[in-house]
Design a protein around this motif. Structure first.
Motif, short mmCIF file in Angstrom:
data_model
loop_
_atom_site.label_atom_id
_atom_site.label_comp_id
_atom_site.label_asym_id
_atom_site.label_seq_id
_atom_site.Cartn_x
_atom_site.Cartn_y
_atom_site.Cartn_z
N ALA A 188 0.82 -1.21 0.00
CA ALA A 188 0.00 0.00 0.00
C ALA A 188 0.85 1.27 0.00
O ALA A 188 0.32 2.37 -0.07
N SER A 205 -1.13 -4.76 -5.97
CA SER A 205 -1.65 -3.49 -5.47
C SER A 205 -3.16 -3.49 -5.67
O SER A 205 -3.64 -3.85 -6.75
N THR A 207 -7.22 -1.79 -4.64
CA THR A 207 -7.96 -0.57 -4.95
C THR A 207 -7.78 0.49 -3.86
O THR A 207 -8.52 1.46 -3.81
N VAL A 209 -4.49 2.55 -1.62
CA VAL A 209 -3.10 2.78 -1.24
C VAL A 209 -3.07 3.89 -0.20
O VAL A 209 -4.02 4.69 -0.10
N PHE A 217 -5.66 8.50 -7.29
CA PHE A 217 -5.29 7.14 -6.90
C PHE A 217 -4.44 6.45 -7.96
O PHE A 217 -3.38 5.89 -7.65
N HIS A 218 -4.90 6.45 -9.20
CA HIS A 218 -4.18 5.69 -10.22
C HIS A 218 -2.78 6.24 -10.46
O HIS A 218 -1.86 5.49 -10.82
N GLN A 220 -0.82 7.74 -8.00
CA GLN A 220 -0.01 7.27 -6.87
C GLN A 220 0.32 5.79 -7.01
O GLN A 220 1.45 5.36 -6.74
N GLN A 221 -0.66 5.01 -7.44
CA GLN A 221 -0.41 3.58 -7.62
C GLN A 221 0.63 3.33 -8.70
O GLN A 221 1.53 2.50 -8.53
N GLN A 224 4.07 4.02 -7.36
CA GLN A 224 4.55 2.93 -6.53
C GLN A 224 5.06 1.77 -7.39
O GLN A 224 6.09 1.16 -7.08
N ILE A 245 -2.81 -5.43 -10.35
CA ILE A 245 -3.66 -4.43 -9.69
C ILE A 245 -5.10 -4.91 -9.74
O ILE A 245 -5.46 -5.76 -10.56
N GLY A 283 -9.50 3.85 -4.74
CA GLY A 283 -9.68 4.15 -6.15
C GLY A 283 -11.12 4.05 -6.61
O GLY A 283 -11.90 3.23 -6.11
N ALA A 302 -1.95 3.22 -13.76
CA ALA A 302 -1.53 2.01 -13.07
C ALA A 302 -1.87 0.76 -13.88
O ALA A 302 -1.10 -0.20 -13.90
#
Length: 340
Positions: A188, A205, A207, A209, A217-218, A220-221, A224, A245, A283, A302
């Motif tokens: 996460a 990963s 839905t 984080v 969200f997408h 940041q994911q 990562q 994901i 997300g 992501a």
């Protein structure tokens, strides 16, 4: 080619409105959905593990049963909470299930998520050592698991055993060759993603984080995932890592789809606190007509970074409808985006 599978939490509820009213229903329907997904051409059947809840909890009997009923589809978890696990006993269970499945197990493990009870792992007999957190305990158990999965002997044999031993130190049996490379860490944060890369685990990963930047969200994911891939490269591992994901995606292709999911409300990320002082971003889902979904999913950074996409399914709507949900994505969405 992007691998596409489903992810089921295995919810069950005795309500008359539920198509999955008992633990037996949840388990047996999970097996039947896996068979149906394989027939449709999906690549994976994955299951979430939650304790003290009306959901799937003990993964290995289910994974073994799915493995016995199928022949091609990957079978996995997303994720097993390592705070609750005896890692050596887990090696035996996982080895047996993987051998039954012919080497198709893909085990997602992690620190886990907030649970139904306070410190539920204590009821299972596990307590962090002095100076450790429960997250530290999960990572320590993961390290023990990974080492034992290598299949190297470590236990001193009894000089007067009941049965003859092979020479040298003994390993856990049954050993399934290659399973060590099919362990995934559910991350996460960027920090745990980098740790997973250093440990030689694939990356999962979900839905959700932890919010580390306030970005969508997408984004940041995806950041990562890129950090994970860079750390993997720096670690010098020989094989190519995998990244999965999860997404909630529902294509509205018939009246039943529209009745269940066609609310017309805009979907967006949600920011909030899942634990004290732990801010996270959940997300958005994707619901709409196929052409709309194709445009929106093409902008998900992501998804572009991952090689495996797990579709969360509303399992209480029954096997037939969930097979339709999977088929809709495989038929109407995946080819247009180059996933197939």
């Amino acid at each position: 080619m992007k691998k596409i599978g489903f992810l089921s939490f295995g919810h069950w509820n005795p309500s008359p409105q539920s198509g999955t009213r008992s633990a037996s229903d949840a388990l047996l329907q999970s097996i039947e959905l896996s068979v149906a997904a394989e027939e449709l051409g999906a690549d994976g059947a994955y299951f979430r593990v939650h304790h003290f809840a009306r959901q799937l909890a003990s993964p290995f009997p289910l994974l073994a049963a799915v493995g016995a009923r199928t022949s091609r589809i990957e079978i996995g978890t997303a994720v097993i909470d390592m705070r609750y696990e005896n890692p050596l006993y887990m090696v035996e269970d996982a080895g047996a299930a993987d051998l039954i499945a012919g080497g198709r197990l893909q085990l997602g493990i992690s620190r886990g998520s907030p649970e139904q009870v306070i410190d539920g792992w204590r009821y299972f007999g596990y307590v962090p050592q002095d100076g450790q957190t429960d997250a530290d305990m999960a990572r320590t158990n993961a390290e023990v698991l990974l080492e034992a999965l290598k299949g190297q002997g470590f236990a001193q044999p009894n000089p007067q055993p009941m049965f003859p031993n092979p020479p040298g130190l003994l390993r856990l049996e049954p050993h399934s060759e290659g399973l060590r490379d099919r362990i995934w860490w559910g991350s996460a944060t960027a920090g745990t993603a980098i740790w997973a890369a250093k440990m030689g685990m694939n990356l999962q990963s979900s839905t959700l984080v932890f919010d580390e930047s306030g970005k969508p969200f997408h984004v940041q994911q995806a950041e990562q995932i890129r950090a994970y891939k860079q750390a993997w490269k720096q670690a010098g591992h020989a094989r190519t890592p995998r990244v999965s994901i999860s997404r909630s995606i529902f294509a509205l292709v018939n009246d039943m789809d529209r009745a269940y999911f066609g609310t017309g409300r805009p979907e967006q990320d949600q920011f909030g606190y899942i634990e004290p002082e732990v801010r996270a971003v959940f997300g958005r889902g994707y619901t709409g007509e196929p052409n709309t979904l194709i445009r929106e999913l093409a902008r998900d950074e992501a998804i572009a970074e991952a090689d495996t996409l797990l579709l969360t399914v509303p399992n209480q709507l029954g096997v037939e409808y969930n097979a339709h949900v999977i088929e809709s994505i495989l038929t109407h969405i995946a080819p247009a985006l180059g996933w197939r």
